[in-house]
Design a protein around this motif. Structure first.
Motif, PDB file in Angstrom:
ATOM      1  N   LYS A 107       0.809  -1.218   0.000  1.00 47.69           N
ATOM      2  CA  LYS A 107       0.000   0.000   0.000  1.00 47.69           C
ATOM      3  C   LYS A 107       0.843   1.269   0.000  1.00 47.69           C
ATOM      4  O   LYS A 107       0.367   2.327  -0.410  1.00 47.69           O
ATOM      5  N   SER A 108       2.065   1.195   0.467  1.00 47.03           N
ATOM      6  CA  SER A 108       2.921   2.380   0.536  1.00 47.03           C
ATOM      7  C   SER A 108       3.487   2.758  -0.825  1.00 47.03           C
ATOM      8  O   SER A 108       4.114   3.814  -0.951  1.00 47.03           O
ATOM      9  N   GLY A 109       3.294   1.924  -1.835  1.00 47.26           N
ATOM     10  CA  GLY A 109       3.893   2.170  -3.137  1.00 47.26           C
ATOM     11  C   GLY A 109       5.298   1.620  -3.264  1.00 47.26           C
ATOM     12  O   GLY A 109       5.934   1.771  -4.311  1.00 47.26           O
ATOM     13  N   GLN A 110       5.791   0.967  -2.214  1.00 46.50           N
ATOM     14  CA  GLN A 110       7.127   0.394  -2.239  1.00 46.50           C
ATOM     15  C   GLN A 110       7.094  -1.044  -2.739  1.00 46.50           C
ATOM     16  O   GLN A 110       6.113  -1.756  -2.572  1.00 46.50           O
ATOM     17  N   VAL A 111       8.205  -1.445  -3.340  1.00 47.24           N
ATOM     18  CA  VAL A 111       8.400  -2.824  -3.789  1.00 47.24           C
ATOM     19  C   VAL A 111       9.621  -3.376  -3.068  1.00 47.24           C
ATOM     20  O   VAL A 111      10.701  -2.769  -3.104  1.00 47.24           O
ATOM     21  N   SER A 112       9.452  -4.495  -2.398  1.00 47.96           N
ATOM     22  CA  SER A 112      10.581  -5.191  -1.787  1.00 47.96           C
ATOM     23  C   SER A 112      10.947  -6.377  -2.663  1.00 47.96           C
ATOM     24  O   SER A 112      10.069  -7.078  -3.175  1.00 47.96           O
ATOM     25  N   VAL A 113      12.242  -6.584  -2.852  1.00 46.85           N
ATOM     26  CA  VAL A 113      12.746  -7.645  -3.716  1.00 46.85           C
ATOM     27  C   VAL A 113      13.511  -8.639  -2.854  1.00 46.85           C
ATOM     28  O   VAL A 113      14.430  -8.258  -2.123  1.00 46.85           O
ATOM     29  N   TRP A 114      13.144  -9.915  -2.964  1.00 52.08           N
ATOM     30  CA  TRP A 114      13.709 -10.971  -2.126  1.00 52.08           C
ATOM     31  C   TRP A 114      14.439 -11.983  -2.997  1.00 52.08           C
ATOM     32  O   TRP A 114      13.904 -12.448  -4.011  1.00 52.08           O
ATOM     33  N   LYS A 115      15.656 -12.300  -2.606  1.00 49.30           N
ATOM     34  CA  LYS A 115      16.446 -13.295  -3.329  1.00 49.30           C
ATOM     35  C   LYS A 115      16.265 -14.657  -2.671  1.00 49.30           C
ATOM     36  O   LYS A 115      16.555 -14.832  -1.491  1.00 49.30           O
ATOM     37  N   ILE A 116      15.797 -15.621  -3.442  1.00 46.18           N
ATOM     38  CA  ILE A 116      15.593 -16.985  -2.966  1.00 46.18           C
ATOM     39  C   ILE A 116      16.547 -17.894  -3.732  1.00 46.18           C
ATOM     40  O   ILE A 116      16.536 -17.908  -4.970  1.00 46.18           O
ATOM     41  N   CYS A 117      17.367 -18.637  -3.003  1.00 42.32           N
ATOM     42  CA  CYS A 117      18.349 -19.526  -3.624  1.00 42.32           C
ATOM     43  C   CYS A 117      17.768 -20.938  -3.728  1.00 42.32           C
ATOM     44  O   CYS A 117      17.076 -21.412  -2.820  1.00 42.32           O
ATOM     45  N   GLU A 118      18.045 -21.593  -4.829  1.00 38.80           N
ATOM     46  CA  GLU A 118      17.624 -22.978  -4.971  1.00 38.80           C
ATOM     47  C   GLU A 118      18.370 -23.836  -3.944  1.00 38.80           C
ATOM     48  O   GLU A 118      19.578 -23.672  -3.761  1.00 38.80           O
ATOM     49  N   PRO A 119      17.686 -24.744  -3.250  1.00 38.77           N
ATOM     50  CA  PRO A 119      18.371 -25.575  -2.243  1.00 38.77           C
ATOM     51  C   PRO A 119      19.538 -26.337  -2.851  1.00 38.77           C
ATOM     52  O   PRO A 119      19.481 -26.792  -3.998  1.00 38.77           O
ATOM     53  N   GLU A 120      20.612 -26.469  -2.061  1.00 37.50           N
ATOM     54  CA  GLU A 120      21.779 -27.201  -2.543  1.00 37.50           C
ATOM     55  C   GLU A 120      21.480 -28.687  -2.717  1.00 37.50           C
ATOM     56  O   GLU A 120      22.110 -29.364  -3.528  1.00 37.50           O
ATOM     57  N   CYS A 121      20.528 -29.188  -1.957  1.00 35.84           N
ATOM     58  CA  CYS A 121      20.095 -30.580  -2.119  1.00 35.84           C
ATOM     59  C   CYS A 121      18.601 -30.653  -1.844  1.00 35.84           C
ATOM     60  O   CYS A 121      18.061 -29.849  -1.081  1.00 35.84           O
ATOM     61  N   HIS A 122      17.931 -31.590  -2.470  1.00 36.05           N
ATOM     62  CA  HIS A 122      16.488 -31.759  -2.306  1.00 36.05           C
ATOM     63  C   HIS A 122      16.206 -33.012  -1.487  1.00 36.05           C
ATOM     64  O   HIS A 122      17.008 -33.955  -1.462  1.00 36.05           O
ATOM     65  N   THR A 123      15.061 -33.017  -0.822  1.00 36.01           N
ATOM     66  CA  THR A 123      14.703 -34.135   0.039  1.00 36.01           C
ATOM     67  C   THR A 123      13.195 -34.310   0.056  1.00 36.01           C
ATOM     68  O   THR A 123      12.446 -33.356  -0.195  1.00 36.01           O
ATOM     69  N   ILE A 124      12.766 -35.523   0.335  1.00 41.61           N
ATOM     70  CA  ILE A 124      11.338 -35.799   0.512  1.00 41.61           C
ATOM     71  C   ILE A 124      11.027 -36.087   1.974  1.00 41.61           C
ATOM     72  O   ILE A 124       9.913 -36.476   2.314  1.00 41.61           O
ATOM     73  N   GLU A 125      12.033 -35.878   2.824  1.00 37.18           N
ATOM     74  CA  GLU A 125      11.835 -36.084   4.254  1.00 37.18           C
ATOM     75  C   GLU A 125      11.449 -34.771   4.913  1.00 37.18           C
ATOM     76  O   GLU A 125      11.722 -33.680   4.393  1.00 37.18           O
ATOM     77  N   ASN A 126      10.847 -34.892   6.065  1.00 37.21           N
ATOM     78  CA  ASN A 126      10.396 -33.715   6.804  1.00 37.21           C
ATOM     79  C   ASN A 126      11.595 -33.042   7.453  1.00 37.21           C
ATOM     80  O   ASN A 126      11.962 -33.324   8.579  1.00 37.21           O
TER      81      ASN A 126
END
Length: 702
Positions: A454-473
């Protein structure tokens, strides 16, 4: 021939544009009420998962006096009575960013909260898992920089009675100017302005020599001719001038060969992007400031804003009236206000960019008297207050407690400003990005998430792909951080769209389109490497490429950007508005030509969805008038392609029950062969259907 493949009933009706999104892993998300329903296109009748949006969490941004509740800026908040959570915006990340190698889903609510979710680890669980709270991290950052407010020190009180009890105590006094009570620490961050920011119509600064004076004059870049740019100056005495864009000697203006080994200060282009940041903090904050001597040294190169231009000079010292600066060409120094001076930008020839050092001052708070509740063993004394001292860390702890006695008293305007900064409205993921210095593996694979509010501002977030993937919790371990924060508009940001721009260099450039409730549309240009490699928050992550696409101030409802693969130097922008009209604009990068392809008023109500397909050759539009339309872009003309009569695009379609009254978004499958449309239901049409069913059942029972 198009045909309807299937449908799914939702618990609630969609309420906002772009309520449906199709992921790269072939999942469909639909935002409806307080839920996000995750569907498998192969079996849409059996939802694969869901996200339940929690109630709004209040952030401790301060307390106001009761009389301020009726002020103009707070009246909308005071009159609001709808506390039911509702999903406003959703967006899928590229594939591979979730722990299980799938897609993350960004969800933003109408209450202003933004979070990231991933699919559950257990196959018997349907509810998706929260992995990141964007709102919480943004609040922590804004609280640490005091919400970008110049008034650094505020009193922490419980109520008006506490102030009266203290009389003329320190809670009623301003911090002393001599710095004996309050210290501060100076720090810096670097804003990068690549030469690629130089675009037709962009604001620029041109270097000129007037005798011994070295100045940078503001102008507008008209067009290019090889390595030269035609600049129109804003000063009436100046005429249009062709400016050399390559590195030149600052005195002679001669272009230097690439192997010249002159000093860095003597080699720079005579034209640079306009840099409207970096002005030094107010003079009163410099007193007793730690680290200022390492940043602002005697003889430090600076620039001063005088006579509507930047004039180079050097820092001489401090005075009560401001900063003492010796301007180039002058014999004596002058005293200038600190806010009109900035550190001189430096040219980085290796990266072809200007680097501007921004100075920030953070207050080192002493122990402040704070009014807190004190419990007593004697019931009659339970309501007594006592003044105690707390440290900075303790005050941060109190700040997280949403109780009135731990918050500071703020003005109505300040409360409204802080609330608007934390009221997020729309989310959008960028395409996959790679650091140019990396080898393309997972550790160098990123995506940017843009969040508007609502303030007219845009925040930009950098998300890195995980170094390894898992199907465990396991705990979500992807690296993520806030890398950019800038003001894009002066009103609510209603829609955001990304595109990856082809570049002649190895460093890709990003296009960011933003739409606003005041009807304005802006296109921003950013360097991916600058955002991905920056260790700190960049306050100028994008340069404005194009602005001012206004149509009678009609709010912008949806945007869709695309750079066709067959024409990598052309950008297509589709703009949908609240009036039911939409426009298509074409930007030719080679010719720096931006023009409107077509404009249509075919929809009767708000345009709620725009989606490009088949590499920008087709455009789908939908509206609250319950119509879905297909358009063919042929050259510079846009023509409608009718759907077959059996397609669910018309109100009279016999392929679906005629009980829907509005479309709230359209999404195209990864292969561009299937469409997903989110619709709401008309209660007046539903009632006769149920009445007919009840009559049929009653007849059978008889």
């Amino acid at each position: 021939m198009s045909s309807r493949l299937g449908g799914a009933a939702l618990v609630a009706s969609p309420s906002y544009p772009n309520s449906v999104a199709w992921s790269d892993e072939n999942l469909i998300a639909v935002a409806s009420g307080h839920l996000v329903t995750i569907l498998n296109p192969a079996m849409p009748v059996a939802p694969r998962g869901f996200i339940t949006v929690p109630a709004k969490k209040l952030f401790p941004i301060g307390v106001i006096e009761r009389k301020d509740l009726l002020s103009d800026c707070l009246l909308p908040t005071s009159l609001s009575r709808d506390f039911r959570p509702c999903v406003r915006s959703i967006s899928w990340s590229p594939i591979g960013f979730a722990p299980n190698s799938g897609c993350l889903l960004a969800v933003c609510t109408a209450e202003g909260c933004a979070k990231l979710y991933c699919s559950p680890f257990c196959e018997f669980s349907a509810e998706w898992l929260e992995v990141m709270d964007i709102s919480d991290i943004l609040y922590d950052y804004l609280a640490n920089i005091n919400f970008m407010e110049p008034d650094i020190l505020t009193s922490e009180i419980s109520d008006d009675r506490g102030i009266q009890d203290l009389g003329h105590s320190v809670l009623r006094k301003e911090h002393k100017r001599n710095g004996r009570d309050v210290g501060s620490t100076a720090s810096t961050e670097v804003a990068t302005f690549p030469s690629s920011f130089l675009r037709e119509g962009s604001s620029v600064e041109v270097f000129k020599m007037y005798g011994s004076q070295r100045v940078w004059i503001i102008g507008v870049l008209e067009r290019f001719n090889g390595a030269r740019a035609l600049v129109r100056f804003q000063e009436t005495a100046q005429h249009d001038e062709w400016v050399e864009m390559n590195e030149c000697n600052e005195i002679s203006g001669t272009v230097l060969p690439s192997d010249t080994m002159d000093e860095q200060a003597n080699r720079f282009p005579k034209i640079r992007p306009s840099m409207n940041v970096g002005n030094l903090p107010d003079q009163k904050l410099w007193a007793n400031c730690n680290g200022v001597g390492e940043i602002l040294k005697i003889g430090q190169a600076v620039e001063a804003w005088t006579n509507d231009r930047w004039q180079e000079g050097e820092f001489v010292g401090f005075s009560k009236g401001g900063l003492q600066v010796k301007l180039s060409g002058d014999i004596a120094f002058v005293t200038l206000d600190a806010s009109s001076v900035r550190l001189a930008p430096l040219w980085n020839g290796e990266h072809k960019s200007w680097q501007l050092t921004i100075v920030k001052i953070e207050m080192d708070y002493p122990k402040l008297p704070t009014v807190v509740d004190l419990k007593s063993d004697r019931p009659k004394e339970d309501n007594r207050h006592e003044i105690v001292c707390i440290t900075k860390s303790e005050r941060k702890t109190l700040k997280k407690i949403p109780e009135e006695h731990s918050l500071s008293l703020v003005t109505a305007n300040k409360y409204t400003s802080r609330s608007a900064m934390l009221s997020l409205l729309v989310v959008s993921w960028s395409p996959v990005l790679f650091l140019s210095s990396g080898n393309g593996n997972s550790s160098n694979c990123y995506s940017l998430l843009a969040v508007g509010g609502k303030s007219g501002q845009v925040s930009v977030w950098k998300i890195c792909e995980p170094e390894c993937h898992t199907i465990e919790n396991a705990r979500f371990s992807s690296k993520s951080m806030l890398v950019g924060l800038f003001r894009a508009h002066d009103a609510w940001i209603t829609t955001i769209s990304w595109a990856l721009l082809a570049s002649d260099t190895s460093v890709p450039q990003l296009l960011l389109g933003t739409g606003c409730s005041d009807g304005s549309v802006k296109i921003w240009l950013g360097c991916s490497d600058g955002l991905l490699s920056s260790p700190e928050v960049n306050l100028a992550p994008f340069a404005l490429l194009k602005e001012g696409i206004l149509v009678d101030c009609v709010p912008v409802s949806v945007l869709s950007l695309i750079v066709p693969a067959q024409f990598p130097h052309k950008v297509l922008l589709a703009i949908g508005r609240g009036s039911g009209s939409f426009e298509v604009w074409l930007y030719d990068i080679k010719n720096s030509n931006f023009h409107k392809v077509d404009s249509n008023d075919v929809h009767d109500l708000v345009v709620t969805g725009l989606a490009w397909a088949f590499d920008g050759r087709y455009l789908y539009s939908c509206s609250q008038d319950n119509c879905l339309r297909c358009w063919l872009l042929n050259g510079d003309s846009l023509s409608e392609v009718p759907f077959p009569s059996t397609a669910p695009c018309l109100k009279s379609s016999t392929d679906i029950p005629n009980v829907s009254d509005s479309c709230f978004g359209v999404a195209v499958s990864p292969g561009n062969l299937v469409l997903a449309v989110a619709r709401s239901f008309d209660a007046e049409l539903l009632n006769p259907m149920y009445q007919a069913s009840e009559a049929h059942v009653a007849k059978m029972l008889d």
